[in-house]
Write an enzyme that holds these catalytic residues in place. Structure first.
Site, PDB file in Angstrom:
ATOM      1  N   ASP A 168       0.787  -1.231   0.000  1.00 11.83           N
ATOM      2  CA  ASP A 168       0.000   0.000   0.000  1.00 11.83           C
ATOM      3  C   ASP A 168       0.824   1.289   0.000  1.00 11.83           C
ATOM      4  O   ASP A 168       0.267   2.383  -0.104  1.00 11.83           O
ATOM      5  CB  ASP A 168      -0.973   0.001   1.201  1.00 11.83           C
ATOM      6  N   ASN A 221       0.609  -8.291  17.427  1.00  7.75           N
ATOM      7  CA  ASN A 221      -0.453  -8.690  16.495  1.00  7.75           C
ATOM      8  C   ASN A 221      -1.739  -8.884  17.293  1.00  7.75           C
ATOM      9  O   ASN A 221      -1.697  -9.300  18.448  1.00  7.75           O
ATOM     10  CB  ASN A 221      -0.074 -10.004  15.792  1.00  7.75           C
ATOM     11  N   CYS A 243       3.706  -4.491 -17.356  1.00  8.42           N
ATOM     12  CA  CYS A 243       3.402  -5.434 -18.420  1.00  8.42           C
ATOM     13  C   CYS A 243       4.220  -6.690 -18.174  1.00  8.42           C
ATOM     14  O   CYS A 243       5.436  -6.611 -17.990  1.00  8.42           O
ATOM     15  CB  CYS A 243       3.735  -4.816 -19.778  1.00  8.42           C
ATOM     16  N   HIS A 281       6.528  -7.878  -1.270  1.00 12.36           N
ATOM     17  CA  HIS A 281       5.448  -8.316  -2.159  1.00 12.36           C
ATOM     18  C   HIS A 281       5.102  -7.269  -3.214  1.00 12.36           C
ATOM     19  O   HIS A 281       3.993  -7.241  -3.729  1.00 12.36           O
ATOM     20  CB  HIS A 281       4.210  -8.693  -1.337  1.00 12.36           C
ATOM     21  N   CYS A 308       6.730  -6.960 -21.719  1.00  7.10           N
ATOM     22  CA  CYS A 308       7.833  -6.021 -22.009  1.00  7.10           C
ATOM     23  C   CYS A 308       8.246  -5.215 -20.773  1.00  7.10           C
ATOM     24  O   CYS A 308       9.155  -4.403 -20.848  1.00  7.10           O
ATOM     25  CB  CYS A 308       7.446  -5.083 -23.153  1.00  7.10           C
ATOM     26  N   CYS A 330       2.979  -3.559 -26.457  1.00  5.73           N
ATOM     27  CA  CYS A 330       3.182  -4.915 -26.996  1.00  5.73           C
ATOM     28  C   CYS A 330       1.945  -5.804 -26.881  1.00  5.73           C
ATOM     29  O   CYS A 330       1.988  -6.965 -27.276  1.00  5.73           O
ATOM     30  CB  CYS A 330       4.372  -5.576 -26.286  1.00  5.73           C
TER      31      CYS A 330
HETATM   32  P1  NAD Z   1      -2.925 -11.339   7.148  1.00  5.33           P
HETATM   33  O1  NAD Z   1      -4.165 -10.804   6.527  1.00  5.33           O
HETATM   34  O2  NAD Z   1      -2.564 -12.742   6.944  1.00  5.33           O
HETATM   35  O3  NAD Z   1      -2.950 -11.121   8.706  1.00  5.33           O
HETATM   36  C1  NAD Z   1      -3.097  -9.882   9.251  1.00  5.33           C
HETATM   37  C2  NAD Z   1      -2.902 -10.024  10.763  1.00  5.33           C
HETATM   38  O4  NAD Z   1      -2.993  -8.726  11.305  1.00  5.33           O
HETATM   39  C3  NAD Z   1      -3.941 -10.906  11.436  1.00  5.33           C
HETATM   40  O5  NAD Z   1      -3.290 -11.938  12.153  1.00  5.33           O
HETATM   41  C4  NAD Z   1      -4.685  -9.944  12.395  1.00  5.33           C
HETATM   42  O6  NAD Z   1      -4.877 -10.512  13.672  1.00  5.33           O
HETATM   43  C5  NAD Z   1      -3.738  -8.790  12.509  1.00  5.33           C
HETATM   44  N1  NAD Z   1      -4.363  -7.486  12.647  1.00  5.33           N
HETATM   45  C6  NAD Z   1      -5.399  -6.971  11.939  1.00  5.33           C
HETATM   46  N2  NAD Z   1      -5.626  -5.696  12.308  1.00  5.33           N
HETATM   47  C7  NAD Z   1      -4.707  -5.421  13.279  1.00  5.33           C
HETATM   48  C8  NAD Z   1      -4.437  -4.265  14.057  1.00  5.33           C
HETATM   49  N3  NAD Z   1      -5.127  -3.130  13.914  1.00  5.33           N
HETATM   50  N4  NAD Z   1      -3.408  -4.321  14.938  1.00  5.33           N
HETATM   51  C9  NAD Z   1      -2.696  -5.475  15.122  1.00  5.33           C
HETATM   52  N5  NAD Z   1      -2.925  -6.600  14.419  1.00  5.33           N
HETATM   53  C10 NAD Z   1      -3.906  -6.558  13.496  1.00  5.33           C
HETATM   54  O7  NAD Z   1      -1.758 -10.378   6.701  1.00  5.33           O
HETATM   55  P2  NAD Z   1      -0.298 -10.702   6.325  1.00  5.33           P
HETATM   56  O8  NAD Z   1       0.307 -11.701   7.248  1.00  5.33           O
HETATM   57  O9  NAD Z   1       0.350  -9.408   6.156  1.00  5.33           O
HETATM   58  O10 NAD Z   1      -0.416 -11.440   4.896  1.00  5.33           O
HETATM   59  C11 NAD Z   1      -1.359 -11.132   3.931  1.00  5.33           C
HETATM   60  C12 NAD Z   1      -0.796 -10.893   2.561  1.00  5.33           C
HETATM   61  O11 NAD Z   1      -1.701 -10.090   1.843  1.00  5.33           O
HETATM   62  C13 NAD Z   1       0.480 -10.144   2.557  1.00  5.33           C
HETATM   63  O12 NAD Z   1       1.377 -10.926   1.902  1.00  5.33           O
HETATM   64  C14 NAD Z   1       0.250  -8.841   1.791  1.00  5.33           C
HETATM   65  O13 NAD Z   1       1.057  -8.835   0.630  1.00  5.33           O
HETATM   66  C15 NAD Z   1      -1.165  -8.887   1.339  1.00  5.33           C
HETATM   67  N6  NAD Z   1      -2.018  -7.771   1.801  1.00  5.33           N
HETATM   68  C16 NAD Z   1      -1.511  -6.492   1.893  1.00  5.33           C
HETATM   69  C17 NAD Z   1      -2.338  -5.451   2.312  1.00  5.33           C
HETATM   70  C18 NAD Z   1      -1.759  -4.056   2.407  1.00  5.33           C
HETATM   71  O14 NAD Z   1      -0.814  -3.743   1.693  1.00  5.33           O
HETATM   72  N7  NAD Z   1      -2.280  -3.202   3.304  1.00  5.33           N
HETATM   73  C19 NAD Z   1      -3.664  -5.707   2.661  1.00  5.33           C
HETATM   74  C20 NAD Z   1      -4.153  -7.015   2.549  1.00  5.33           C
HETATM   75  C21 NAD Z   1      -3.306  -8.035   2.126  1.00  5.33           C
END
Ligand code: NAD
Length: 259
Positions: A106, A222, A131, A123, A134, A159
């Site tokens: 994000d 977490n 793309c 990620h 290319c 392309c």
């Molecule tokens: P996940 O969705 O697997 O887990 C998120 C964790 O965050 C959960 O265990 C939850 O308990 C915890 N959580 C949620 N809100 C919280 C808060 N306010 N404070 C503390 N903990 C909180 O996320 P992940 O392990 O990052 O993996 C998901 C994949 O999805 C990642 O690889 C990522 O690339 C992608 N993703 C990214 C975004 C983003 O960029 N914001 C959003 C969704 C998914």
């Protein structure tokens, strides 16, 4: 709870190389949903529909992918950094951050003020589209405009190749340079702080283990429990924003900075 914040802050002050490892949970307080929380994305879509192999294989999969990607782009584009992003950026300003390893796509660590060289995006990023043939890069907004006008799975102007946000999908190779750098830094740090990750997405989730095996202290912040809670030196089950803000306050006190 306060005792734990003070303890983590002491470790930060005493450490030479601090890594913050961030996941989707660090950004939920900015209005971007994570994937696994009940009611979240995976309750409405099937992860199998979003593998890279399926994306390549069929136009229908690409259209579904772009539908979810478009749904997520609104909140991501509008999002502002929350207390947790701001605390991490402040750690950099205080000289207390080796790097951020983020699974997030994000861009909020940058909006909060972290510099490019301090953030490893494991990620990729949703801010650009590329793309697959290319490698031409497009601004995300430009492509979203095309989708608004009716294109369901956009193609490259140059392309005709398949366009995809510059993020890493399930089944897609991780960026080599970033992954190597993240493993290398993890092996050298003395404090590894996980914030807002379920620690189930591999290979990213193995990095806390690498840090711990090489002698670092491991802190997990977490909301829900993770598979590594048992080996962590401190676990805080709480909200990322207030927790990180509380820790930052104690770090500043520890460094003799007035708060
Ligand atoms: P996940 O969705 O697997 O887990 C998120 C964790 O965050 C959960 O265990 C939850 O308990 C915890 N959580 C949620 N809100 C919280 C808060 N306010 N404070 C503390 N903990 C909180 O996320 P992940 O392990 O990052 O993996 C998901 C994949 O999805 C990642 O690889 C990522 O690339 C992608 N993703 C990214 C975004 C983003 O960029 N914001 C959003 C969704 C998914």
């Amino acid at each position: 709870m306060e005792d734990k914040l003070i303890q983590v802050a002491r470790w930060i002050v005493a450490s030479k190389k601090v890594i913050v490892f961030s996941g989707a949970g660090l950004s939920t307080e900015s209005g971007i949903p994570d994937f696994r929380t009940p009611g979240g994305v995976w309750d409405r879509y099937h992860p199998e529909d979003f593998t890279f192999q399926n994306f390549l294989a069929s136009e229908t999969s690409r259209q579904k992918y772009w539908q979810l990607a478009t749904e997520m782009w609104g909140p991501i584009k509008m999002a502002k950094p929350n207390l947790a992003h701001l605390a991490v950026a402040e750690l950099e300003k205080l000289g207390k951050l080796d790097c951020v390893i983020t699974q997030n796509i994000d861009g909020l660590h940058f909006k909060a003020g972290n510099s490019e060289e301090k953030v490893i995006q494991l990620h990729g990023t949703s801010v650009f589209v590329s793309c697959l043939s290319c490698h031409k890069r497009y601004d995300r907004d430009e492509i979203q405009e095309r989708i608004k006008k009716g294109q369901k799975a956009p193609r490259c102007d140059d392309c005709g190749g398949i366009l995809k946000p510059a993020t890493v999908s399930f089944g897609q190779s991780m960026p080599e340079k970033e992954t190597q750098e993240a493993y290398h830094r993890s092996s050298l740090c003395d404090l590894f702080i996980v914030v807002g990750s379920s620690l189930v997405v591999q290979p990213a989730a193995s990095m806390p283990l690498v840090a711990k095996k090489n002698g670092a202290s491991l802190v997990i912040i977490n909301r829900d429990s993770t598979p590594y809670d048992d080996i962590a030196d401190a676990v805080i089950h709480g909200q990322a924003g207030p927790t990180m803000a509380g820790i930052l306050e104690h770090v500043k006190q520890g460094l003799g900075i007035r708060v």
